[in-house]
Design an enzyme around this catalytic site. Structure first.
Site, mmCIF file in Angstrom:
data_model
loop_
_atom_site.group_PDB
_atom_site.id
_atom_site.type_symbol
_atom_site.label_atom_id
_atom_site.label_comp_id
_atom_site.label_asym_id
_atom_site.label_seq_id
_atom_site.Cartn_x
_atom_site.Cartn_y
_atom_site.Cartn_z
ATOM 1 N N ASN A 1 0.790 -1.258 0.015
ATOM 2 C CA ASN A 1 0.172 0.102 -0.188
ATOM 3 C C ASN A 1 0.997 1.092 0.037
ATOM 4 O OD1 ASN A 1 -1.782 1.967 0.524
ATOM 5 N ND2 ASN A 1 -2.326 1.486 2.657
ATOM 6 N N LYS B 1 0.335 4.111 -0.146
ATOM 7 C CA LYS B 1 -0.449 5.372 0.445
ATOM 8 C C LYS B 1 -0.473 6.717 -0.774
ATOM 9 C CE LYS B 1 0.153 3.348 4.936
ATOM 10 N NZ LYS B 1 -0.054 3.507 6.108
ATOM 11 N N HIS C 1 -9.599 1.157 4.276
ATOM 12 C CA HIS C 1 -8.626 1.304 5.037
ATOM 13 C C HIS C 1 -8.911 2.288 6.293
ATOM 14 C CE1 HIS C 1 -4.385 2.446 6.151
ATOM 15 N NE2 HIS C 1 -4.182 1.405 5.300
ATOM 16 N N GLU D 1 -7.239 4.736 7.509
ATOM 17 C CA GLU D 1 -7.065 6.008 7.268
ATOM 18 C C GLU D 1 -8.022 6.704 6.350
ATOM 19 O OE1 GLU D 1 -3.185 5.512 5.222
ATOM 20 O OE2 GLU D 1 -2.044 4.963 7.072
HETATM 21 C C1 PEP Z 1 -0.976 0.011 5.829
HETATM 22 O O1 PEP Z 1 -0.725 1.083 5.154
HETATM 23 O O2 PEP Z 1 -2.033 -0.746 5.309
HETATM 24 C C2 PEP Z 1 0.020 -0.627 6.730
HETATM 25 C C3 PEP Z 1 -0.140 -1.841 7.262
HETATM 26 O O3 PEP Z 1 1.208 0.225 6.896
HETATM 27 P P1 PEP Z 1 2.370 -0.185 7.671
HETATM 28 O O4 PEP Z 1 3.083 -1.254 7.064
HETATM 29 O O5 PEP Z 1 3.447 1.169 7.223
HETATM 30 O O6 PEP Z 1 2.018 -0.297 8.991
#
Ligand code: PEP
Length: 247
Positions: free
Chosen positions: A9, A11, A94, A96
């Site tokens: 991901n 982001k 997600h 976020e």
């Molecule tokens: C995510 O963005 O879904 C995630 C798990 O991020 P990270 O691996 O940085 O914790």
């Protein structure tokens, strides 16, 4: 036997030029991967990344989409738009997006159905906050999320979904759930899926763990019986992602 699936991901990171460089670095290292590999990238990187992964087994995903086919939804992207480009996965719900964009379970449910209707594989995220874990309501919370997010799906449709269990307290914090904590919730998720769609279907649905997965902890997490791979944030932007896939 469920095939592992590791999704990165990205982001809101990587301009198209940076995306191309990242793909140039990662793609050769991900050839002949034993797991399914997906790059979930910003909308503006989709075409660049689709071009870059051509001829490999790497699939491309978006990180969100709207639940309508088309219409007056300024700033949104639809399932048919993604499908026509050649995108095959979409991350939905997600934490976020739930937190910063007020995404509700009801909207996520509509998006899951829309993704499936267009032949996109939804990666449906669920997970608890630290307060919920400390209050001992993790499983109850995740159960409620899944019941709402996957409501109304047929058994056949449910087989086309990937679930990502992502404890919110572990995302981007460097605090990974222990393999036992992650397994406990992923097993509970499979039980909920069994209640909703039958045991046989639940056994076929892939459940990822996400939350500070890195090259050091990936192997032990992915070796757990109900963990079928990972949704990887920060480490998906580095060479480390290839090491995680090799785990
Ligand atoms: C995510 O963005 O879904 C995630 C798990 O991020 P990270 O691996 O940085 O914790």
């Amino acid at each position: 036997m469920r095939k592992k699936i590791i999704a990165g991901n990205w982001k809101m990171n990587q301009t198209p030029m940076q995306a191309k460089q990242l793909c140039d670095m990662l793609c050769p290292q991900l050839e002949h991967a034993a797991a399914d590999v997906v790059f979930c990238v910003p909308f503006t990187d989709l075409q660049t990344v689709l071009d870059a992964v051509q001829g490999t087994d790497i699939a491309v995903g978006a990180q969100n989409m709207h639940f309508a086919d088309q219409g007056a939804y300024t700033g949104e992207i639809s399932a048919p738009m993604l499908k026509e480009m050649g995108v095959s996965y979409v991350v939905l719900g997600h934490s976020e997006r739930r937190e910063y964009f007020a995404e509700t379970d009801s909207a996520i449910n509509q998006k899951v159905k829309q993704a499936l209707a267009y032949g996109l594989t939804p990666i449906v995220c669920c997970g608890e906050t630290l307060e919920q874990r400390e209050a001992n309501i993790t499983i109850e919370w995740v159960r409620m999320q899944l019941k709402l997010d996957l409501a109304g799906l047929s058994e056949q449709q449910a087989k086309g979904v990937v679930i990502a269990y992502e404890p919110i307290w572990a995302i981007g914090t460097g605090k990974t759930a222990t393999k036992e904590q992650a397994q406990e919730v992923c097993a509970a998720i499979r039980t909920v899926l069994g209640e909703m769609f039958g045991k046989e279907t639940a056994e076929q649905i892939r459940i990822q763990y996400g939350g500070s997965v890195n090259a050091k902890n990936a192997a032990e997490l992915f070796a757990m019986p109900d963990i079928d791979g990972g949704l990887v944030g920060g480490a998906s932007l580095k060479e480390e992602f290839a090491q995680i896939v090799r785990s």
